[in-house]
Design an enzyme around this catalytic site. Structure first.
Site, PDB file in Angstrom:
ATOM      1  N   CYS A 158       0.797  -1.110  -0.012  1.00  0.00           N
ATOM      2  CA  CYS A 158       0.017  -0.123   0.162  1.00  0.00           C
ATOM      3  C   CYS A 158       0.769   1.184  -0.014  1.00  0.00           C
ATOM      4  O   CYS A 158       1.975   1.252   0.368  1.00  0.00           O
ATOM      5  CB  CYS A 158      -1.016   0.270   1.320  1.00  0.00           C
ATOM      6  SG  CYS A 158      -1.907  -1.410   1.475  1.00  0.00           S
ATOM      7  N   LYS A 191       3.538  -3.554  -7.108  1.00  0.00           N
ATOM      8  CA  LYS A 191       5.175  -3.490  -7.631  1.00  0.00           C
ATOM      9  C   LYS A 191       6.025  -3.902  -6.429  1.00  0.00           C
ATOM     10  O   LYS A 191       7.121  -4.467  -6.533  1.00  0.00           O
ATOM     11  CB  LYS A 191       5.612  -2.314  -8.030  1.00  0.00           C
ATOM     12  CG  LYS A 191       6.825  -2.371  -8.701  1.00  0.00           C
ATOM     13  CD  LYS A 191       7.136  -1.668 -10.122  1.00  0.00           C
ATOM     14  CE  LYS A 191       8.580  -1.961 -10.558  1.00  0.00           C
ATOM     15  NZ  LYS A 191       8.651  -3.009 -11.340  1.00  0.00           N
TER      16      LYS A 191
HETATM   17  C1  F6R Z   1       7.940  -9.795 -11.329  1.00  0.00           C
HETATM   18  C2  F6R Z   1       8.536  -8.995 -10.259  1.00  0.00           C
HETATM   19  C3  F6R Z   1       8.530  -9.390  -9.030  1.00  0.00           C
HETATM   20  C4  F6R Z   1       9.631  -8.650  -8.278  1.00  0.00           C
HETATM   21  C5  F6R Z   1       9.981  -9.165  -6.749  1.00  0.00           C
HETATM   22  C6  F6R Z   1      10.961  -8.390  -5.930  1.00  0.00           C
HETATM   23  O1  F6R Z   1       7.991  -8.991 -12.523  1.00  0.00           O
HETATM   24  O2  F6R Z   1       9.057  -7.749 -10.390  1.00  0.00           O
HETATM   25  O3  F6R Z   1       8.865 -10.771  -8.957  1.00  0.00           O
HETATM   26  O4  F6R Z   1      11.179  -9.257  -8.838  1.00  0.00           O
HETATM   27  O5  F6R Z   1       8.828  -8.768  -6.019  1.00  0.00           O
HETATM   28  O6  F6R Z   1      11.175  -7.079  -6.005  1.00  0.00           O
HETATM   29  P1  F6R Z   1      12.370  -6.183  -5.767  1.00  0.00           P
HETATM   30  O7  F6R Z   1      13.137  -6.361  -6.837  1.00  0.00           O
HETATM   31  O8  F6R Z   1      11.842  -4.783  -5.623  1.00  0.00           O
HETATM   32  O9  F6R Z   1      12.856  -6.572  -4.392  1.00  0.00           O
END
Ligand code: F6R
Length: 557
Positions: A2, A552
């Site tokens: 969030c 994200k």
């Molecule tokens: C898939 C994706 C996720 C991230 C994961 C880790 O496209 O983006 O699998 O790679 O949630 O996120 P970070 O890299 O921000 O730790």
């Protein structure tokens, strides 16, 4: 997860919060809401994205809001933040999870309107004895779990509380801004809250309830306005930005130059850690560094525990695009608690995880908006390729301009639309390959699951005959990837599939004529699959930037 955002000042507060939340939708977008003050707090909320939120006609100088990724309670209007206490005294937005919410809920003799742990916070606060300031501080003793909170009182006072989840405060000539993500803030004087900070904002005055100073630092947000330009979606734009992102990362790494050798010199063992796509880049990293005589392993952050002292020869490397992934932060804290050394590779230089790091290397991909990681994955892989070259003293061979030109030329020549049309009605897809191709397919599979809602099964080619062949019939589709010199490598596997009636799509990766250094090949190899997942989504009428059920930045464990 969030996103939370607040504003107090002379501008239209609702509008300021609305545009702030727009930048935070990557943290969750299943529902949203804003509380604005006009003779008491009034609330607008809606399920879905901010486009569904009604803007009030009345002006306000105080507002705060929330964009949600559901953890406690389904996606519906009632569970959408902000939540108001049973007696109307307090309004709250929350990022995090309250672990003892069920227990607290049972003891509170009030009517709840939602299933959320957040409504427990606000009702608990309303039932506590004493002055408001002391009731706010009591929350730290009573709430177990993690939280970043903005709380408004019916008189218009704002409180900010932080334990584990990030929260920032920024002051400039327009007013006071609050956000769970620094990069969504304008330029000004910044304070990043520490755990157990409780800040009160009343009549323009900012007080730390613990009596400590609020040290402000200058902050300039130089992030350009993120616009789609000629692209239809951010995912497409970001895939095409890969060459530029790699160029930026190269220039940054060149500035680090001798640092890289210094970072790695004292260590004999490397442990790579990440989640999802970042974990896949760790697996590529293992491959790229394998000739360097390190003892190496890679782990998913959610599945890594340290239960013995860390040797001084051992370097942990966490890869995280956002630097806010809770599973990674938990591991980073554990590494620190065990006095281990930590290198973080991230796209966000001011992220929470960098505060635990002994060394930081940045990927310079610029902001990634689409939920699926694309250009940041390529930059992570590039970083490992660069490190491998540097440690092998092979950097003189790295002609970055040629690499960037090749990538541009390759991207321009890719046409995955026909394949996307062929695959658009599939609900299952098996992907087979060997060696480093298998890692590319792990990532390709994740993209196709994530964006297209297709059940994908990545397999080592040799494993198919050990059980999975039983899935093959005339309705099955198997996608194969073989980038090795030996074109016969997958022949037997393909025959095994076709002789059982299965359909095989052999993915031809035709690299540019100019010679590509082997360590950069994984960057070329993933691009068609990123584009394929994007195109399948378009064919299916899905929004590739905001796949269902996801966000994200995964800031909950
Ligand atoms: C898939 C994706 C996720 C991230 C994961 C880790 O496209 O983006 O699998 O790679 O949630 O996120 P970070 O890299 O921000 O730790």
């Amino acid at each position: 997860m969030c996103g939370i955002y607040g504003y107090i000042g002379k501008l239209n507060a609702f509008d300021e919060v609305y545009s702030g939340l727009k930048m935070l939708q990557y943290r969750g977008y299943d529902s949203c809401g804003i509380a604005y003050f006009n003779d008491g707090f009034k609330i607008e909320k809606a399920t879905g994205t901010l486009n569904n939120l009604k803007k009030p006609t009345e002006k306000s100088e105080i507002a705060f809001g929330h964009t949600r990724w559901a953890t406690n309670g389904r996606v519906n209007y009632e569970n959408t933040h902000p939540h108001v206490s049973y007696n109307g005294e307090f309004v709250v937005v929350h990022n995090g999870i309250i672990d003892n919410a069920d227990e607290l809920r049972q003891n509170l003799k009030v009517d709840f309107k939602s299933e959320t742990d957040t409504e427990v916070i606000v009702n608990l606060l309303a039932t506590l004895p004493g002055e408001t300031d002391s009731r706010i501080l009591q929350l730290f003793d009573l709430l177990k779990g993690s939280y970043a909170l903005i709380i408004g009182t019916k008189g218009g006072t704002i409180y900010l509380l932080k334990k584990f989840n990030p929260l920032n405060l920024l002051i400039n000539s327009d007013g006071i801004y609050i956000s769970s993500d620094i990069s969504s803030l304008k330029s000004g004087s910044l304070y990043t809250l520490n755990d157990y900070d409780a800040i009160k904002i009343e009549n323009g005055e900012i007080i730390n309830l613990r009596g400590e100073e609020i040290p402000l630092i200058d902050y300039t947000n130089d992030i350009k306005k993120l616009a789609l330009g000629n692209f239809e979606h951010f995912m497409e734009k970001e895939i095409y930005e890969t060459p530029r992102a790699i160029f930026g990362t190269y220039n940054y790494l060149e500035e680090q130059n001798n640092n890289i050798k210094k970072i790695f010199k004292p260590f004999k063992k490397l442990t790579f850690i990440g989640c999802g796509t970042a974990y896949h880049s760790c697996l590529v990293g293992l491959e790229l560094l394998k000739d360097l005589n390190f003892e190496m392993d890679a782990h998913l952050a959610s599945n890594y525990e340290i239960n013995k002292p860390i040797s001084k020869n051992h370097l942990h490397i966490i890869v995280s695009q956002s630097g806010e992934t809770a599973d990674c932060i938990k591991v980073a804290e554990s590494i620190k608690a065990h006095k281990g050394k930590l290198l973080v590779i991230t796209n966000e230089g001011r992220s929470t995880i960098t505060r635990c790091a002994d060394y930081v290397l940045l990927t310079k991909a610029e902001k990634e908006i689409a939920v699926a990681s694309t250009k940041t994955y390529s930059c992570q892989v590039f970083t490992f390729a660069y490190i491998a070259n540097k440690l092998k003293n092979e950097n003189q061979d790295l002609d970055i301009q040629k690499l960037v030109n090749n990538l541009n030329e390759y991207l321009t020549g890719l046409n995955v639309k026909p394949l996307a049309k062929e695959l658009k009605n599939l609900d299952k897809l098996i992907l087979v390959g060997k060696d480093i191709d298998y890692i590319t397919l792990l990532e390709a599979s994740l993209k196709i699951r994530e964006i297209d809602y297709v059940y994908t099964l990545p397999m080592y080619s040799g494993e198919l005959k050990h059980g999975t062949l039983s899935l093959i019939d005339e309705n099955s589709y198997v996608l194969t990837l073989n980038t090795s010199e030996n074109k016969n490598k997958l022949k037997t596997v393909i025959n095994e599939i076709t002789s059982r009636g299965g359909n095989v799509v052999e993915c031809e990766i035709n690299l540019p004529q100019n010679q590509i250094q082997p360590c950069f090949k994984p960057i070329f190899n993933i691009l068609p699959f990123q584009l394929l997942s994007y195109q399948i989504a378009l064919e299916k009428g899905l929004n590739p930037d905001m796949p269902r059920n996801l966000a994200k930045s995964v800031t909950v464990e």
